[in-house]
Design a protein around this motif. Structure first.
Motif, short mmCIF file in Angstrom:
data_model
loop_
_atom_site.label_atom_id
_atom_site.label_comp_id
_atom_site.label_asym_id
_atom_site.label_seq_id
_atom_site.Cartn_x
_atom_site.Cartn_y
_atom_site.Cartn_z
N ARG A 45 0.85 -1.20 0.00
CA ARG A 45 0.00 0.00 0.00
C ARG A 45 0.87 1.23 0.00
O ARG A 45 0.38 2.33 -0.17
N LYS A 129 -6.19 -16.38 3.61
CA LYS A 129 -6.40 -15.24 4.51
C LYS A 129 -7.90 -14.94 4.54
O LYS A 129 -8.52 -14.82 3.47
N THR A 180 -2.70 -5.30 12.20
CA THR A 180 -1.87 -4.09 12.26
C THR A 180 -1.75 -3.53 13.68
O THR A 180 -1.09 -2.53 13.88
#
Ligand code: 3PG
Length: 322
Positions: A45, A129, A180
């Motif tokens: 990203r 995932k 995260t």
């Protein structure tokens, strides 16, 4: 060499990193390793993702570093060239999956429904995932997927935190968890390395959720075991007779003979025995495999119970899966 998916399982939590400044990658890698999470999914990203992958591997060569948010083949190629050991995507992209298979690169495509899982299985890809995990039903949907898709294991990401990581960790079709929460942008930008390390340590603790469920007393023989059990009945602890021991309630196990440990044993519950063994190995603990019991067929993972080879305070310890 250990299978990379065993390494995912053993580490248990894969920090999902979005880094804007590759010069911070080395310190970040050190902080994660210090916190007990020697892994990183560096997301594409940000512009410097490939550079950050290289820097992390250089700083911590034994770390498991891969690429995340890989949306196309060009990004996958750049990631692997930078040293990425695996490719993760938020969704299922057949081109990326085909490229990874062709180049023998482990990949975990993102799925959130049975059709996408089916598409991955038909490509021979079964480590997946789940994204966004919490919004799609969390560990409950993972339990549901276990019915029709027993060959799959999952890495949930999206909303996983220290508060819920333990619930995920105990599922038998969970490979590992991702997120995260230990590497939030302000923590990296503010160079809060000690804070990152501490959040990692807290996450590891919550993931294992070690706790004691019973203690074991060593009797000399069955007669003595019965005598001891009778004494516990005074306290209202009902006796439950088994082959090798008598349980006085759920909390006390009286071994009829040959009980382990100088003073007895402690039953230490954890969410995943294999992962707990990997965690304990650097501290000098190994499993005594002749004491192992498995969840299913003998010798087939996952382990249900196994003793450790070292005593703690005179007590043998057996790990027990929650
Ligand atoms: C990912 O890229 O895998 C997710 O954005 C991670 O989700 P989280 O920020 O909720 O951990």
């Amino acid at each position: 060499m250990a299978d990379i998916y065993d390494t995912f399982r053993d580490i248990g939590i894969i920090p999902v990193v979005a880094i804007e400044d590759a010069s911070k990658a080395a310190d970040l890698a050190h902080a994660l390793v210090k916190g007990g999470l020697p892994a990183s999914e560096v997301t594409f990203r940000t512009a410097c993702a490939a550079e950050a992958i290289e820097a992390m591997i250089k700083a911590e060569p034994n770390m498991l570093v891969g690429a995340g948010t890989v949306l196309n083949v060009e990004q996958a190629e750049r990631a692997v060239k930078a040293g990425a050991k695996f490719i993760v995507s938020p969704g299922y992209n057949p081109d990326v999956v085909d490229w990874c298979i062709k180049n023998n690169i482990p990949t975990m495509p993102g799925i959130s429904n049975p059709s996408e899982i089916t598409a991955c299985i038909n490509k021979g890809v079964t480590h997946l995932k789940l994204f966004p995990a919490e919004r799609k039903g969390g560990y409950k949907i993972i339990d549901d997927f276990g019915g029709p898709f027993p060959q799959c294991t999952f890495m949930p990401t999206g909303g996983v935190t220290t508060e819920n990581v333990g619930e995920y960790a105990k599922r038998k079709n969970i490979l590992c968890m991702g997120g995260t929460w230990m590497v939030k942008k302000p923590l990296i930008e503010g160079e809060k390395w000690d804070e990152i390390t501490q959040i990692c340590k807290d996450a590891v603790k919550a993931m294992h959720n070690f706790h004691i469920d019973h203690m074991g007393i060593n009797a000399k023989n069955e007669e003595e075991a019965k005598e001891i059990a009778k004494q516990f009945e005074l306290f209202g602890f009902a006796s439950k007779f088994g082959n090798s021991s008598i349980f006085a309630s759920e909390q006390v196990e009286i071994m009829k003979q040959n009980g382990r440990g100088t003073c007895g044993h402690i039953s230490m519950v954890c969410n995943n025995v294999e992962r707990a063994l990997a965690f304990l190995k650097p501290y000098g603990f190994s499993p005594v495999m002749e004491t192992a019991k498995w969840m299913g067929k003998e010798n087939a993972s996952p382990l249900k119970v196994v003793y450790l080879d070292k005593e703690v305070g005179g007590f043998a310890i057996h790990l027990k899966r929650a």
